[in-house]
Design a protein around this motif. Structure first.
Motif, PDB file in Angstrom:
ATOM      1  N   LYS A  67     -21.637 -19.135  -9.072  1.00  0.00           N
ATOM      2  CA  LYS A  67     -22.070 -18.078  -9.504  1.00  0.00           C
ATOM      3  C   LYS A  67     -20.738 -16.621  -8.691  1.00  0.00           C
ATOM      4  O   LYS A  67     -20.051 -16.255  -9.064  1.00  0.00           O
ATOM      5  N   GLN A  68     -20.340 -17.442  -7.267  1.00  0.00           N
ATOM      6  CA  GLN A  68     -19.307 -17.320  -7.261  1.00  0.00           C
ATOM      7  C   GLN A  68     -18.625 -17.454  -5.499  1.00  0.00           C
ATOM      8  O   GLN A  68     -19.052 -18.888  -5.518  1.00  0.00           O
ATOM      9  N   ASP A  69     -17.442 -16.983  -5.338  1.00  0.00           N
ATOM     10  CA  ASP A  69     -16.490 -17.731  -4.730  1.00  0.00           C
ATOM     11  C   ASP A  69     -17.606 -18.283  -3.282  1.00  0.00           C
ATOM     12  O   ASP A  69     -17.792 -17.507  -2.408  1.00  0.00           O
ATOM     13  N   LEU A  70     -17.205 -19.540  -2.987  1.00  0.00           N
ATOM     14  CA  LEU A  70     -18.404 -20.075  -0.883  1.00  0.00           C
ATOM     15  C   LEU A  70     -17.768 -20.071  -0.496  1.00  0.00           C
ATOM     16  O   LEU A  70     -16.239 -20.590  -1.076  1.00  0.00           O
ATOM     17  N   SER A  71     -17.819 -19.968   1.108  1.00  0.00           N
ATOM     18  CA  SER A  71     -16.638 -20.482   2.089  1.00  0.00           C
ATOM     19  C   SER A  71     -17.341 -21.706   2.732  1.00  0.00           C
ATOM     20  O   SER A  71     -18.362 -21.874   3.129  1.00  0.00           O
ATOM     21  N   PHE A  72     -16.449 -23.182   3.616  1.00  0.00           N
ATOM     22  CA  PHE A  72     -17.683 -24.022   4.047  1.00  0.00           C
ATOM     23  C   PHE A  72     -15.952 -24.131   5.334  1.00  0.00           C
ATOM     24  O   PHE A  72     -15.523 -24.178   5.309  1.00  0.00           O
ATOM     25  N   GLY A  73     -17.428 -24.884   6.680  1.00  0.00           N
ATOM     26  CA  GLY A  73     -16.172 -25.074   7.499  1.00  0.00           C
ATOM     27  C   GLY A  73     -16.153 -26.177   8.254  1.00  0.00           C
ATOM     28  O   GLY A  73     -17.276 -26.558   7.630  1.00  0.00           O
ATOM     29  N   SER A  74     -15.759 -26.739   9.053  1.00  0.00           N
ATOM     30  CA  SER A  74     -15.470 -27.704   8.890  1.00  0.00           C
ATOM     31  C   SER A  74     -15.142 -28.003  10.772  1.00  0.00           C
ATOM     32  O   SER A  74     -14.144 -26.567  11.370  1.00  0.00           O
ATOM     33  N   PRO A  75     -15.671 -28.884  11.461  1.00  0.00           N
ATOM     34  CA  PRO A  75     -15.146 -29.027  13.047  1.00  0.00           C
ATOM     35  C   PRO A  75     -13.538 -28.974  13.547  1.00  0.00           C
ATOM     36  O   PRO A  75     -13.144 -28.662  14.196  1.00  0.00           O
ATOM     37  N   SER A  76     -13.272 -29.724  12.002  1.00  0.00           N
ATOM     38  CA  SER A  76     -11.909 -29.641  12.082  1.00  0.00           C
ATOM     39  C   SER A  76     -11.215 -30.411  10.794  1.00  0.00           C
ATOM     40  O   SER A  76     -12.508 -31.441   9.685  1.00  0.00           O
ATOM     41  N   VAL A  77      -9.620 -30.470  10.436  1.00  0.00           N
ATOM     42  CA  VAL A  77      -9.621 -31.717   9.154  1.00  0.00           C
ATOM     43  C   VAL A  77      -9.631 -33.398   9.408  1.00  0.00           C
ATOM     44  O   VAL A  77      -9.229 -33.140  10.443  1.00  0.00           O
ATOM     45  N   GLY A  78     -11.082 -33.443   8.610  1.00  0.00           N
ATOM     46  CA  GLY A  78     -10.449 -35.149   8.628  1.00  0.00           C
ATOM     47  C   GLY A  78     -11.987 -35.447   9.661  1.00  0.00           C
ATOM     48  O   GLY A  78     -11.942 -36.324  10.118  1.00  0.00           O
ATOM     49  N   SER A  79     -12.020 -34.183  10.074  1.00  0.00           N
ATOM     50  CA  SER A  79     -13.470 -34.683  10.990  1.00  0.00           C
ATOM     51  C   SER A  79     -14.604 -34.974  10.116  1.00  0.00           C
ATOM     52  O   SER A  79     -14.916 -35.481   8.886  1.00  0.00           O
ATOM     53  N   SER A  80     -15.687 -36.042  11.198  1.00  0.00           N
ATOM     54  CA  SER A  80     -16.763 -36.169   9.833  1.00  0.00           C
ATOM     55  C   SER A  80     -17.887 -35.127   9.099  1.00  0.00           C
ATOM     56  O   SER A  80     -17.676 -35.513   7.963  1.00  0.00           O
ATOM     57  N   GLY A  81     -17.176 -33.984   9.630  1.00  0.00           N
ATOM     58  CA  GLY A  81     -17.920 -33.503   8.949  1.00  0.00           C
ATOM     59  C   GLY A  81     -17.108 -32.777   7.696  1.00  0.00           C
ATOM     60  O   GLY A  81     -17.722 -32.196   6.934  1.00  0.00           O
ATOM     61  N   HIS A  82     -16.245 -32.772   8.038  1.00  0.00           N
ATOM     62  CA  HIS A  82     -15.298 -32.543   6.985  1.00  0.00           C
ATOM     63  C   HIS A  82     -15.239 -33.339   6.013  1.00  0.00           C
ATOM     64  O   HIS A  82     -15.596 -32.740   4.636  1.00  0.00           O
ATOM     65  N   VAL A  83     -15.371 -34.988   6.348  1.00  0.00           N
ATOM     66  CA  VAL A  83     -15.869 -35.277   4.910  1.00  0.00           C
ATOM     67  C   VAL A  83     -16.756 -35.201   4.311  1.00  0.00           C
ATOM     68  O   VAL A  83     -17.108 -35.251   3.168  1.00  0.00           O
ATOM     69  N   SER A  84     -17.619 -35.349   5.389  1.00  0.00           N
ATOM     70  CA  SER A  84     -19.287 -35.241   4.764  1.00  0.00           C
ATOM     71  C   SER A  84     -19.354 -33.913   3.341  1.00  0.00           C
ATOM     72  O   SER A  84     -20.078 -33.970   2.986  1.00  0.00           O
TER      73      SER A  84
END
Length: 324
Positions: free
Chosen positions: A152-169
């Protein structure tokens, strides 16, 4: 017909075959040698803690000194490259993570090594669940509600860095949930989680060990864990599989690796020693104390983990360009 002489030769050869593995075990590692355990990240983090824990355990099991050397930089590439320039004699090891072992191949365009062929896989050490979190005032209490809101609306998500496990997950979660959202990369988990708690980003996936205190204090909200089973640290938080993503299972894993072409006998000796360390009650207590679980297993188990991680990152690269 086998003569008595031939039978005697066969028995002698059989005895020698049984003797040599024991003899090898008694000659490696050589006396007065030092094993170097490279941790490709800064001191104080989860990888460093595990590296020092394993170094202490291997020191006792193998009877030689094991020193830890932190060589941080480029998401683990600096330390990995240093290890791969060493002789494949089992005296230089790396406490590896998905970054230098798999993911960095798809993040760094001019990577000096191919992580899928450059290492001898020794053993898995531990795995740590990631957790899907949202800001408190997002009005979301479940994965289904997050997916519905993203439609329904635009959301944003963060990651610790590009390519980090959090980013990939997180990208894999977005892909499987058909979510389109804006990625905000940070320089580490701490500033990212601070912005999530402050309401500056909408959601993220990161290591449970990094976020646990903020979750328990109520500053951010956990809505799912990424592992196959629920986390003992967050028993009331469902898995993403329970939340409807039946094919989603991701964790941060840690392993010990050596340069390619390390002899199978050395790798087997190290693997056996690592498995003994991971059965020590004190080691188990330390690992479970920060939300992880000891793993161990065979060299082939680590290879399968690497292959599973590669499948995940390849799936994500079909929609996300990680290259630097």
């Amino acid at each position: 017909m086998i003569t008595r002489r031939q039978a005697g030769i066969c028995m002698a050869l059989g005895a020698l075959g049984a003797y040599f593995p024991r003899a090898w075990a008694n000659t490696w590692p050589p006396a007065n040698q030092v094993i170097r355990m490279v941790v490709p990240f800064s001191p104080g983090g989860t990888t460093d803690i595990l590296g020092r824990l394993m170094a202490d355990g291997l020191r006792k099991e193998l009877g030689v000194n094991v020193i830890v050397e932190n060589l941080a930089g480029a998401n683990g590439n600096l330390g990995a490259s240093n290890v791969l320039r060493s002789k494949p004699d089992g005296l230089t090891l790396m406490l590896g993570t998905p970054g230098p072992m798999v993911v960095n191949k798809y993040v760094y365009r001019n990577l000096s090594y191919d992580p899928l062929t450059a290492f001898s896989h020794v053993a898995l050490v531990a795995e740590l669940p990631n957790v899907l979190m949202v800001r408190n005032n997002l009005g979301v209490n479940s994965v289904a509600e997050l997916v519905a809101l993203a439609g329904k609306q635009d959301l944003s998500f963060g990651s610790p860095s590009v390519g980090s496990s959090g980013h990939v997950s997180t990208e894999l979660f977005n892909l499987r949930s058909n979510i389109k959202a804006t990625h905000i990369p940070y320089k580490g988990s701490s500033p990212m989680l601070a912005d999530l708690a402050g309401g500056n980003i909408d959601y993220t996936i990161d290591q449970i060990s990094s976020a646990l205190s903020l979750i328990q204090s109520g500053r951010i909200k956990a809505i799912a864990v990424t592992s196959k089973e629920r986390s003992a640290e967050l028993p009331d938080v469902p898995t993403l599989r329970e939340a409807g993503l039946s094919d989603y299972e991701v964790s941060v894993w840690f392993c010990i690796a050596a340069p390619a072409n390390t002899s199978p006998e050395i790798v087997a000796t190290l693997n056996a020693a690592i498995n003994r360390v991971l059965k020590d009650p004190g080691v188990v207590q330390r690992i479970t104390g920060f939300g992880a679980r000891p793993v161990g297993g065979t060299m082939e188990d680590l290879t399968r983990q690497v292959q599973a991680e590669q499948r995940n990152i390849v799936a994500v690269t079909q929609v996300v360009n990680f290259s630097n």
